[in-house]
Design an enzyme around this catalytic site. Sequence first.
Site, PDB file in Angstrom:
ATOM      1  N   LEU A 535       4.729   1.840 -15.705  1.00 25.60           N
ATOM      2  CA  LEU A 535       5.920   1.004 -15.847  1.00 25.60           C
ATOM      3  C   LEU A 535       6.150   0.169 -14.593  1.00 25.60           C
ATOM      4  O   LEU A 535       6.742  -0.894 -14.645  1.00 25.60           O
ATOM      5  CB  LEU A 535       7.156   1.874 -16.081  1.00 25.60           C
ATOM      6  CG  LEU A 535       7.208   2.618 -17.408  1.00 25.60           C
ATOM      7  CD1 LEU A 535       8.361   3.595 -17.405  1.00 25.60           C
ATOM      8  CD2 LEU A 535       7.347   1.631 -18.548  1.00 25.60           C
ATOM      9  N   GLY A 538       6.781   1.770  -7.511  1.00 27.81           N
ATOM     10  CA  GLY A 538       7.909   1.751  -6.580  1.00 27.81           C
ATOM     11  C   GLY A 538       7.458   2.118  -5.193  1.00 27.81           C
ATOM     12  O   GLY A 538       6.273   2.384  -4.960  1.00 27.81           O
ATOM     13  N   GLY A 541       5.919   5.653  -5.112  1.00 26.65           N
ATOM     14  CA  GLY A 541       4.820   6.005  -5.995  1.00 26.65           C
ATOM     15  C   GLY A 541       4.992   5.322  -7.337  1.00 26.65           C
ATOM     16  O   GLY A 541       6.048   4.761  -7.630  1.00 26.65           O
ATOM     17  N   PRO A 542       3.949   5.361  -8.166  1.00 23.21           N
ATOM     18  CA  PRO A 542       4.000   4.671  -9.455  1.00 23.21           C
ATOM     19  C   PRO A 542       4.863   5.429 -10.473  1.00 23.21           C
ATOM     20  O   PRO A 542       5.072   6.630 -10.342  1.00 23.21           O
ATOM     21  CB  PRO A 542       2.544   4.651  -9.897  1.00 23.21           C
ATOM     22  CG  PRO A 542       1.917   5.800  -9.194  1.00 23.21           C
ATOM     23  CD  PRO A 542       2.659   6.010  -7.911  1.00 23.21           C
ATOM     24  N   VAL A 543       5.332   4.698 -11.476  1.00 29.48           N
ATOM     25  CA  VAL A 543       6.132   5.296 -12.545  1.00 29.48           C
ATOM     26  C   VAL A 543       5.412   5.053 -13.866  1.00 29.48           C
ATOM     27  O   VAL A 543       4.952   3.939 -14.128  1.00 29.48           O
ATOM     28  CB  VAL A 543       7.528   4.658 -12.610  1.00 29.48           C
ATOM     29  CG1 VAL A 543       8.360   5.341 -13.669  1.00 29.48           C
ATOM     30  CG2 VAL A 543       8.211   4.747 -11.268  1.00 29.48           C
ATOM     31  N   ASP A 654      17.724   2.093  -0.929  1.00 30.64           N
ATOM     32  CA  ASP A 654      16.837   1.078  -1.501  1.00 30.64           C
ATOM     33  C   ASP A 654      17.430   0.534  -2.790  1.00 30.64           C
ATOM     34  O   ASP A 654      16.768   0.455  -3.812  1.00 30.64           O
ATOM     35  CB  ASP A 654      15.440   1.654  -1.731  1.00 30.64           C
ATOM     36  CG  ASP A 654      14.407   0.556  -2.019  1.00 30.64           C
ATOM     37  OD1 ASP A 654      14.719  -0.625  -1.758  1.00 30.64           O
ATOM     38  OD2 ASP A 654      13.321   0.870  -2.505  1.00 30.64           O
TER      39      ASP A 654
END
Length: 846
Positions: A535, A538, A541-543, A654
């Site tokens: 998706l 970030g 890490g990836p989502v 963030d």
Amino acid sequence: MGNTNNFTHPMSLFISSVFCIFALFSEAANTITQGQQIKDSENHTIISSGRIFELGFFSPDDSSSRYVGIWYFNIAAKTIVWVANRENPIAKRDGILTIGEDGNLILLDGNGNSIWSSNLSTNTSYSAATLMDSGDLMLSSNDSIGDPNKAYWRSFDHPTDTFLPGMKARLNGTQENHMFKSWKSSTDPSAGNFTMGVDSRDPPQIVIWENTKRRWRSGHWNGLEFLGVPDMKGLYYYGFKLVTDDDGTKYFAFTTQSSSQLLRFRITYDGYEKELLWNETSKEWTLLQSQPNNSCEEYNKCGDFGRCTAEGSPICSCLKGFKPKNSDEWSKGNWSGGCVRESLLQCQTNNSMKSDGFWELKNVKLPDFADLVLVKDVDECRERCLGNCSCNAYAYVDGINCMIWNGNLVDNLQFEEDAYGRSLYIRLSHSELGGESNIILIIIIVVLAVFGALLLSISIWVLWRCRPKLKGSSVSRKEDNEIPVFDNNKSKEYSTECFSSEIISDMSGGGPELPLFNFNCIAVATNYFSNENMLGQGGFGPVYKGKLPGGQDIAVKRLSKKSGQGILEFKNEIILIARLQHRNLVRLLGCCIEEEEKMLIYEYMPNKSLNSFIFDPAKQAQLDWSKRFSIIEGIARGLLYLHRDSRLRIIHRDLKAGNILLNEEMNPKISDFGMARIFGGNQNEANTVRVVGTYGYMAPEYAMEGLFSVKSDVYSFGVLVLEIVSGRRCTSVQQTENLNLIRRAWNLWQENKGLELLDPSIKDSCSENEVLRCIQVGLLCVQDSALNRPTMSSVMLMLEGESISLPLPREPTFTSMRCSIDKDLFMESLEAVSSNNISLSTVIGR
Ligand SMILES: *[C@@H]1O[C@H](CO)[C@@H](O)[C@H](O)[C@H]1NC(C)=O
Ligand SMILES: *[C@@H]1O[C@H](CO)[C@@H](O)[C@H](O)[C@H]1NC(C)=O
Ligand SMILES: *[C@@H]1O[C@H](CO)[C@@H](O)[C@H](O)[C@H]1NC(C)=O
Ligand SMILES: *[C@@H]1O[C@H](CO)[C@@H](O)[C@H](O)[C@H]1NC(C)=O
Ligand SMILES: *[C@@H]1O[C@H](CO)[C@@H](O)[C@H](O)[C@H]1NC(C)=O
Ligand SMILES: *[C@@H]1O[C@H](CO)[C@@H](O)[C@H](O)[C@H]1NC(C)=O
Ligand SMILES: *[C@@H]1O[C@H](CO)[C@@H](O)[C@H](O)[C@H]1NC(C)=O
Ligand SMILES: *[C@@H]1O[C@H](CO)[C@@H](O)[C@H](O)[C@H]1NC(C)=O
Ligand SMILES: *[C@@H]1O[C@H](CO)[C@@H](O)[C@H](O)[C@H]1NC(C)=O
Ligand SMILES: *[C@@H]1O[C@H](CO)[C@@H](O)[C@H](O)[C@H]1NC(C)=O
Ligand SMILES: *[C@@H]1O[C@H](CO)[C@@H](O)[C@H](O)[C@H]1NC(C)=O
């Protein structure tokens, strides 16, 4: 004769008492109006209305000459910040300062001769000169007293040796502006040999000159700090900034943290820039910094292509690949001749052997006289330098872009290890780069090879021995990548049972329990972490999108390895975060821990993130004004909960459009909260501590000093509000307009044209009042000083209370040049800033 009358006559008594009252009155005034006279013989002075500065006649120590000057009213030892007639003292106590018939401020001696004048060719009668609380003496017509925009003349535009808050140190095209001139000696205010001002060559620097020769320079301004002043971190605290005026000219200015602080920069008669802060307790000026601070900082101490190292002995050496131009002089300690190349560059000799290369000199004050080139990345910068034989070095600096040195490398200062200079890449011929250390290199390679082989055989052996134990894990690891690599084939062999028998729960027993997912279940659910399921990527890490066997959609955040936490601490944090439940926060469903792999399982948000709507021209209109307003409110509520209502007092760190997810009904949900606790909130692991966040959304004190608080989130919220209203990214670079979003919002709002900021695609649906209120709240949130920003609870009040009159925001200046140079996350340059152990845990307030 009949002088006794004077004492007895009742009328004369009356007159003298009236005179006394008048004298008292005039002493407290802050304005000289036409016809009034400030007489040295009567000890007249004027005092700014807040009783901060005083103007009058003075004599320097050990001198009887009289000058008109401005000093601090409350400081007993007269601290002079401005002198009018510095070149033309009056010998006796008979000077008169007044406003002449032509409206000029004039100083006359006892004989009526003009000693000094504001020298304007204006022709207004009825002038008034007002001493402001800033220390500025303003000459204006008497119907616009104290209005800086209508002043004909200001002492701030004609400073002597002192740089006060609010003064503008102007850039002058690409010229030098020798704005501040030192006194000749400690007792003689006439102009001495030293000046301080701005070298306007882009990127600009502050410079001290001795006559026309440079004596010290600050290093280049990168939008936040001067690269050559290691103490500059502290300086932003005092609000140094480069501002673009309405007419397009630029100036440096600084502000104090609070209006009661007395802070000044001064160029002393002996050639030092000093930054001084008044300590009200000790009644002393505290020296915050002084430049040049050591002999290495003196301009070009070691000559061209030389390098100065303060702790070195001797302090001077030649840069790599260079030798002293005159070795006799050099060995005698006369370094002024500098150094020359030992071997010519390939491009200079037409020798087609090997092309030139670069040698990295770390942690230096970058040399003077750079040419600025705009390129897209560091590689292009390098190419630019290689492509022109006159290029001797390059550097690629965040906030500045590509700097190229076509001339000599002048004034190279090597900082100490822990300071934070930038890297300079010096062009050398191939032979210089490889040549001399070949033998050492070969030895190193041989040793490494032997060692490597040994290591390899040991690890093979260990692997072989441990094979059975590893079987449960289907993950093989790649060296450099933070994310473990998944081995598809193997994992299919194992159970896809989803919930582990284990449930992690709070130590104290209370609160929710959190399911622990099996790794393989998650792997299957996300189609083995396939790219199609990703998706987004970030900062942590990836989502991935996933579907559990029961059909429930989930979002899986696969944390990068660098979380710096052990399993136990991680579980504890997760439990804490799982407790945060609010309709405007994304819900955490569980987590998955397998060896080094750590994952967070969240509810899935079908509408993805806010930025996929508001910045997408095709989808913008789907979010009409009332939706956008409720999104703003929702985010504010979620943030308020994190800041205040949750027991944890979470600072998000963030917050940005990409982190606001939307559910089916377009209700906003904040994601990625609590990450700072997992990734940065531990003081014992300073090496994992970095400034997280996204440029453009980062509050100045956070970006600069790593200082964060709830108010840095408020700043990010303000940026977000302006983005939602305008449908533009704060960080986008628009060719047609070089104003960033915050600047633009401010300008429009100032001109009462706030509605022009609104996203045109939703013009029809908007409520003008709400839009204007949102813009004002946004501007209040992005104010430079964290103190001035509202808390989230006042933001809530301001958003909801239609009748509340909002405070007026101050002009935001920090972002005026930053936003267009967007750099996502983990800025290298900021790591140094943040790793200095700023007490993260105390700010978070566990
Ligand atoms: C002005 O001040 C000086 C020194 O403080 C003092 O000697 C003198 O008498 C004062 N003059 C008047 C008119 O007050
Ligand atoms: C005022 O102007 C005159 C002539 O233009 C010049 O000689 C004089 O130095 C100026 N005085 C000041 C204080 O600038
Ligand atoms: C200023 O005004 C006076 C009277 O109005 C006039 O005589 C004089 O010429 C004017 N001077 C200038 C420089 O305009
Ligand atoms: C300005 O000063 C002149 C002369 O003192 C006076 O006549 C006039 O009324 C003043 N104007 C204002 C607005 O104070
Ligand atoms: C700006 O530069 C020009 C050209 O060198 C010079 O004449 C002028 O005096 C400078 N202005 C200031 C304010 O330094
Ligand atoms: C200022 O510079 C001049 C010329 O370089 C020199 O003669 C003079 O001694 C210097 N003055 C001081 C106070 O250093
Ligand atoms: C001011 O001086 C006092 C006494 O010397 C000292 O204790 C205090 O720390 C100083 N304050 C600052 C802000 O430096
Ligand atoms: C001088 O520089 C050193 C390090 O370079 C710094 O620690 C010290 O505080 C500086 N002193 C002043 C007065 O700026
Ligand atoms: C230092 O060396 C330069 C040439 O490199 C020479 O011109 C200069 O006179 C020397 N200075 C001293 C003080 O010897
Ligand atoms: C390098 O070659 C160019 C063209 O071939 C020639 O003009 C130039 O003089 C040569 N330079 C040197 C240093 O040999
Ligand atoms: C190389 O740089 C010099 C100095 O800036 C410039 O004059 C020259 O035109 C450049 N040459 C090329 C080929 O770009």
